[in-house]
Scaffold this active site. Structure first.
Site, PDB file in Angstrom:
ATOM      1  N   THR A 147       0.834  -1.204   0.000  1.00  0.00           N
ATOM      2  CA  THR A 147       0.000   0.000   0.000  1.00  0.00           C
ATOM      3  C   THR A 147       0.861   1.242   0.000  1.00  0.00           C
ATOM      4  O   THR A 147       1.968   1.246   0.570  1.00  0.00           O
ATOM      5  CB  THR A 147      -0.921   0.029   1.231  1.00  0.00           C
ATOM      6  OG1 THR A 147      -1.583   1.305   1.322  1.00  0.00           O
ATOM      7  CG2 THR A 147      -0.152  -0.198   2.522  1.00  0.00           C
ATOM      8  N   TYR A 184      -2.800  -1.510  10.599  1.00  0.00           N
ATOM      9  CA  TYR A 184      -2.876  -2.208   9.312  1.00  0.00           C
ATOM     10  C   TYR A 184      -1.740  -1.782   8.392  1.00  0.00           C
ATOM     11  O   TYR A 184      -1.015  -2.623   7.845  1.00  0.00           O
ATOM     12  CB  TYR A 184      -4.212  -1.946   8.614  1.00  0.00           C
ATOM     13  CG  TYR A 184      -4.082  -2.122   7.113  1.00  0.00           C
ATOM     14  CD1 TYR A 184      -3.844  -3.376   6.561  1.00  0.00           C
ATOM     15  CD2 TYR A 184      -4.119  -1.020   6.245  1.00  0.00           C
ATOM     16  CE1 TYR A 184      -3.658  -3.531   5.190  1.00  0.00           C
ATOM     17  CE2 TYR A 184      -3.943  -1.177   4.879  1.00  0.00           C
ATOM     18  CZ  TYR A 184      -3.717  -2.432   4.353  1.00  0.00           C
ATOM     19  OH  TYR A 184      -3.510  -2.587   3.003  1.00  0.00           O
ATOM     20  N   LYS A 188       1.987  -3.765   6.235  1.00  0.00           N
ATOM     21  CA  LYS A 188       2.520  -3.724   4.890  1.00  0.00           C
ATOM     22  C   LYS A 188       3.945  -3.169   4.873  1.00  0.00           C
ATOM     23  O   LYS A 188       4.748  -3.520   4.003  1.00  0.00           O
ATOM     24  CB  LYS A 188       1.608  -2.904   3.982  1.00  0.00           C
ATOM     25  CG  LYS A 188       0.249  -3.568   3.763  1.00  0.00           C
ATOM     26  CD  LYS A 188       0.385  -4.948   3.141  1.00  0.00           C
ATOM     27  CE  LYS A 188      -0.933  -5.585   2.817  1.00  0.00           C
ATOM     28  NZ  LYS A 188      -0.797  -6.890   2.132  1.00  0.00           N
TER      29      LYS A 188
END
Length: 391
Positions: A147, A184, A188
């Protein structure tokens, strides 16, 4: 040979698998544990677009699109024994890893969900990378959608990959520092670091596709039949900002902008994201870069205010009277940040293909107006507060 697409039941994974399958004779194996369906149900919402289960989707893909090379395996990638069996049976030439718990707000609800998000996302990636090493499959091309959120919101242009650091007159290229702003997004960042380590230690060819906020309801393949549609989340926890605004417009709510909304965020249409993933996945093995390659999968940076105003303008074409209102921001963020992000490598990959934001919004309204009742029956999910932090 085969290509594994993890998260094959998901918003991005399913249409990407369709496009990949359409461009290759290899077996395309979808893998999922239906986690996204469970998480959205847990917070009391639904996909605005009704979605079929994989067996019906694959049947439709064969009947309507003529695709006979799709199959589905249900399983949990955090279980090493399942990953081992998956790799042994299918011996993939490429893995497109889109599976993850993808919601920053969900990961912020409480410690339990933060722990779940980090374990789920990072364990799955580690199992796949180590599985390739332990099963002597280090020629397999590993493609992950991370992301653009790993970059945070720096006050300088974001490079496509590493960064140049200078200290005491010496310069070197280093990995971009993890500046993620949620539990979250930090998964990544860790995945990116672990992929870099796996490439260094195991020599696995790796493409780190740093995907921007993805908007849209359709790609070419999903338009062909209702059974081929991908999901569309609109709630506070799983609906990205453009989707939530459009759903609010359809249900008669004002578009709710948190704070000033002048901060720019990176965006990409679903069509452009799917095209990019397909091209990365299907690159000729002889043309794969020797080094780990980072793609900033983004086509434009747009302010939240512009997102809201564009949605309100396009809504006029559907006889929807939409107001744009500002609310107190529940998030700790710079409401005026002017993001700049380099994306030359990605634009070269997709040959400059670029669906405009307004075109993507029009697609969204064309779909959502058919399912307004499902949105209206869950309109209380537009704003935070469905789940309390101590639940």
């Amino acid at each position: 040979m085969s290509i594994i697409v993890t998260g094959g039941d998901g918003y991005l994974g399913w249409p990407a698998a369709l496009r990949i399958a359409d461009r290759t004779d290899d077996r395309v194996v979808l893998v999922d544990n239906f986690g996204r369906r469970e998480w959205v149900e847990e917070i009391g919402s639904v996909s605005a677009v009704p979605i079929a289960y994989p067996d019906e989707r694959i049947e439709a893909a064969e009947e309507v699109l003529g695709l006979t090379n799709l199959s589905f395996v249900e399983g949990d990638l955090t279980e090493k024994s399942f990953v081992d069996q998956l790799l042994e049976v299918h011996e993939p030439d490429t893995i497109v890893h889109t599976a993850a718990q993808p919601s920053a707000p969900y990961s912020q609800i409480n410690g339990e969900r933060a722990n779940y998000t980090q374990h789920n996302n990072m364990q799955a990636t580690r199992n796949l990378l180590w599985g390739l090493e332990e099963h002597d499959m280090t020629d397999t091309h590993f493609v992950e959608t991370t992301t653009t959120g790993v970059y945070g919101a720096p006050e300088f242009p974001i490079p496509e990959g590493g960064a140049t650091m200078e200290n005491q007159g010496e310069r070197d290229e280093v990995p971009f520092p993890a500046m993620a702003g949620s539990w979250y997004h930090l998964t990544k960042s860790h995945d990116a670091a672990n992929m870099r380590l796996a490439h260094s230690q195991f020599d696995i060819p790796i493409s780190d596709v740093r995907t921007a906020i993805t908007y849209g309801t359709e790609v070419e393949e999903t338009r062909a039949d209702p059974r081929l549609k991908t999901r569309f989340d609109f709630d506070y926890y799983f609906g990205v900002v453009a989707h939530r605004f459009a759903a609010q417009a359809v249900s008669g709510y004002p578009v709710t902008i948190y704070g000033k909304g002048e901060q720019r965020k990176p965006f990409i249409s679903l069509e452009d994201a799917v095209e990019g993933l397909a091209r990365v996945a299907l690159v000729d093995p002889d043309e794969r870069p020797d080094d780990l390659t980072v793609y900033n999968q983004v086509t434009r940076a747009i302010s939240i205010v512009e997102v809201g105003e564009t949605i309100a303008e396009v809504a006029d074409d559907y006889d929807l009277d939409v107001a744009v209102e500002h609310f107190e921001n529940p998030r700790d963020e710079d409401e005026t940040h002017k993001m700049e992000i380099e994306n030359d490598r990605y634009l070269d990959l997709i040959d400059g293909q670029d669906q405009t934001f307004a075109e993507g919004v029009a697609d969204i309204f064309a779909t959502l107006t058919e399912h307004a009742g499902r949105i209206e029956s869950h309109e209380d999910r537009f704003l935070p507060g469905v789940l309390e932090p101590d639940e």
